[in-house]
Design a protein around this motif. Structure first.
Motif, mmCIF file in Angstrom:
data_model
loop_
_atom_site.group_PDB
_atom_site.id
_atom_site.type_symbol
_atom_site.label_atom_id
_atom_site.label_comp_id
_atom_site.label_asym_id
_atom_site.label_seq_id
_atom_site.Cartn_x
_atom_site.Cartn_y
_atom_site.Cartn_z
ATOM 1 N N LEU A 67 0.822 -1.207 0.000
ATOM 2 C CA LEU A 67 0.000 0.000 0.000
ATOM 3 C C LEU A 67 0.859 1.260 0.000
ATOM 4 O O LEU A 67 1.997 1.250 0.493
ATOM 5 N N PRO A 68 0.344 2.354 -0.549
ATOM 6 C CA PRO A 68 1.091 3.623 -0.475
ATOM 7 C C PRO A 68 1.366 4.016 0.965
ATOM 8 O O PRO A 68 0.570 3.741 1.864
ATOM 9 N N ASP A 95 6.731 16.091 3.607
ATOM 10 C CA ASP A 95 6.109 14.820 3.276
ATOM 11 C C ASP A 95 7.159 13.838 2.787
ATOM 12 O O ASP A 95 8.164 14.226 2.177
ATOM 13 N N ALA A 96 6.898 12.557 3.013
ATOM 14 C CA ALA A 96 7.620 11.486 2.349
ATOM 15 C C ALA A 96 6.571 10.527 1.805
ATOM 16 O O ALA A 96 5.620 10.169 2.504
ATOM 17 N N LEU A 97 6.727 10.143 0.542
ATOM 18 C CA LEU A 97 5.728 9.312 -0.119
ATOM 19 C C LEU A 97 6.404 8.110 -0.760
ATOM 20 O O LEU A 97 7.372 8.258 -1.509
ATOM 21 N N VAL A 98 5.907 6.924 -0.455
ATOM 22 C CA VAL A 98 6.386 5.683 -1.069
ATOM 23 C C VAL A 98 5.180 5.035 -1.743
ATOM 24 O O VAL A 98 4.187 4.712 -1.080
ATOM 25 N N VAL A 99 5.255 4.853 -3.063
ATOM 26 C CA VAL A 99 4.115 4.322 -3.809
ATOM 27 C C VAL A 99 4.590 3.252 -4.780
ATOM 28 O O VAL A 99 5.513 3.481 -5.561
ATOM 29 N N SER A 100 3.966 2.097 -4.713
ATOM 30 C CA SER A 100 4.073 1.091 -5.770
ATOM 31 C C SER A 100 2.782 1.193 -6.562
ATOM 32 O O SER A 100 1.746 0.694 -6.122
ATOM 33 N N PRO A 296 2.133 6.976 -10.674
ATOM 34 C CA PRO A 296 0.852 7.557 -10.273
ATOM 35 C C PRO A 296 0.518 8.746 -11.168
ATOM 36 O O PRO A 296 1.415 9.458 -11.643
ATOM 37 N N ILE A 297 -0.763 8.939 -11.409
ATOM 38 C CA ILE A 297 -1.227 10.100 -12.185
ATOM 39 C C ILE A 297 -2.474 10.664 -11.537
ATOM 40 O O ILE A 297 -3.155 9.994 -10.764
#
Length: 303
Positions: A67-68, A95-100, A296-297
């Motif tokens: 999950l993000p 912010d820090a964002l980790v996304v698969s 991501p879009i």
């Protein structure tokens, strides 16, 4: 080399953008005429919270995918000691964002995302896709997408809120909907399936409706620039959350690999459906992740 009709070599031997090449300045300018009111709708699912909370799991996603993770520094409880001072009593939150992206949020697939044999789209060597990134057909090749969007609202056509999990949309259903497709359009397919998540995640995971292979070939024959859908894989999924078709009919291979048609998945189309609009300006831009298989879009519909 693949046997069925394809776009390999059509846009030159070095091409890495596929049918996005159809979005010439003239085609883009004509697409802008599809906007009549100026209303802007986001077609993206939200990215929520950190995995230390329940928030990410409240958004539709495929089971088992990471999950993000969205961390904030302002409360000092996550990745930093707290909001950092910048002088004169001011403070700033980071912010820090980790996304698969695949299967977890609204995203766009690159042409290097899926292939068969030893070659990517357009005969680029599949060996160029490595753990450090793809040096051919990565998501950074996309740039931006500005096109006429055409909504195929299949549930509305059938008078239901959403299609059943086993439904596979055929060419006849697409032909009966929306204004006629032009070369360079983005075909946007609504199944209504993301709304099922609110009722039951288990039902959402039981399978998913989607395009049939014949419908994918129908779209490819009409030279769409891209295909966008509100389900997780454009094609349908079975109860194992896997495509049920064989390799010849797998839509990722039909569209991404053979025809160079980028895919956008997990859109939120409920507000767009409520407007009744079938034609609009479609805008999307992936992050410039060098060698990325997707991004991501936040797609936009300008009405």
């Amino acid at each position: 080399m693949v046997a069925e009709p394809n776009n390999w070599g059509r846009f030159g031997p070095d091409d890495q953008r596929g049918t996005l090449n159809l979005l010439t300045p003239e085609v883009v300018l004509r697409a802008l005429g599809a906007a009549t009111t100026g209303q802007v709708l986001s077609l993206a699912l939200p990215i929520r919270g950190a995995t230390s909370s329940a928030a990410p799991a409240t958004v539709p996603h495929l089971r088992g995918r990471p999950l993000p993770q969205h961390f904030m520094s302002v409360d000092g409880g996550d990745y930093a000691a707290g909001a950092r001072p910048i002088g004169a009593g001011l403070r700033v939150a980071d912010d820090a964002l980790v996304v698969s992206p695949h299967g977890t949020t609204t995203h766009m697939d690159a042409l290097c995302h899926m292939w068969s044999g030893d070659e990517l789209y357009n005969a680029h060597p599949a060996a160029r896709v490595r753990s450090y990134g793809a040096t051919r057909c990565g998501i950074e090749q996309v740039g931006g997408v500005v096109a006429r969007g055409v909504l195929f609202d299949v549930p509305r056509h059938h008078g239901v809120d959403h299609l059943p999990a086993g439904h596979r949309v055929g060419p006849g259903e697409l032909e009966a909907l929306g204004p006629g497709l032009r070369a360079g359009d983005v075909a946007v397919i609504r199944t209504g399936w993301p709304a099922v998540w609110r009722r039951s995640p288990e039902e959402y995971w039981s399978g998913q409706p989607g395009l049939s292979a014949e419908a994918g070939r129908w779209l490819a024959a009409r030279d769409v620039a891209a295909v966008a859908c509100d389900n997780a894989a454009v094609g349908g999924l079975d109860s194992r959350q896997a495509a049920a078709e064989g390799l010849d009919d797998d839509l990722h291979l039909v569209l991404l690999h053979r025809h160079g048609i980028h895919l956008m998945e997990m859109l939120w189309l409920e507000e767009l459906s409520a407007t009744g609009r079938a034609e609009f300006v479609f805008v999307a831009a992936p992050l410039r992740i060098e060698g990325g298989t997707g991004s991501p879009i936040n797609p936009l519909a300008i009405l």
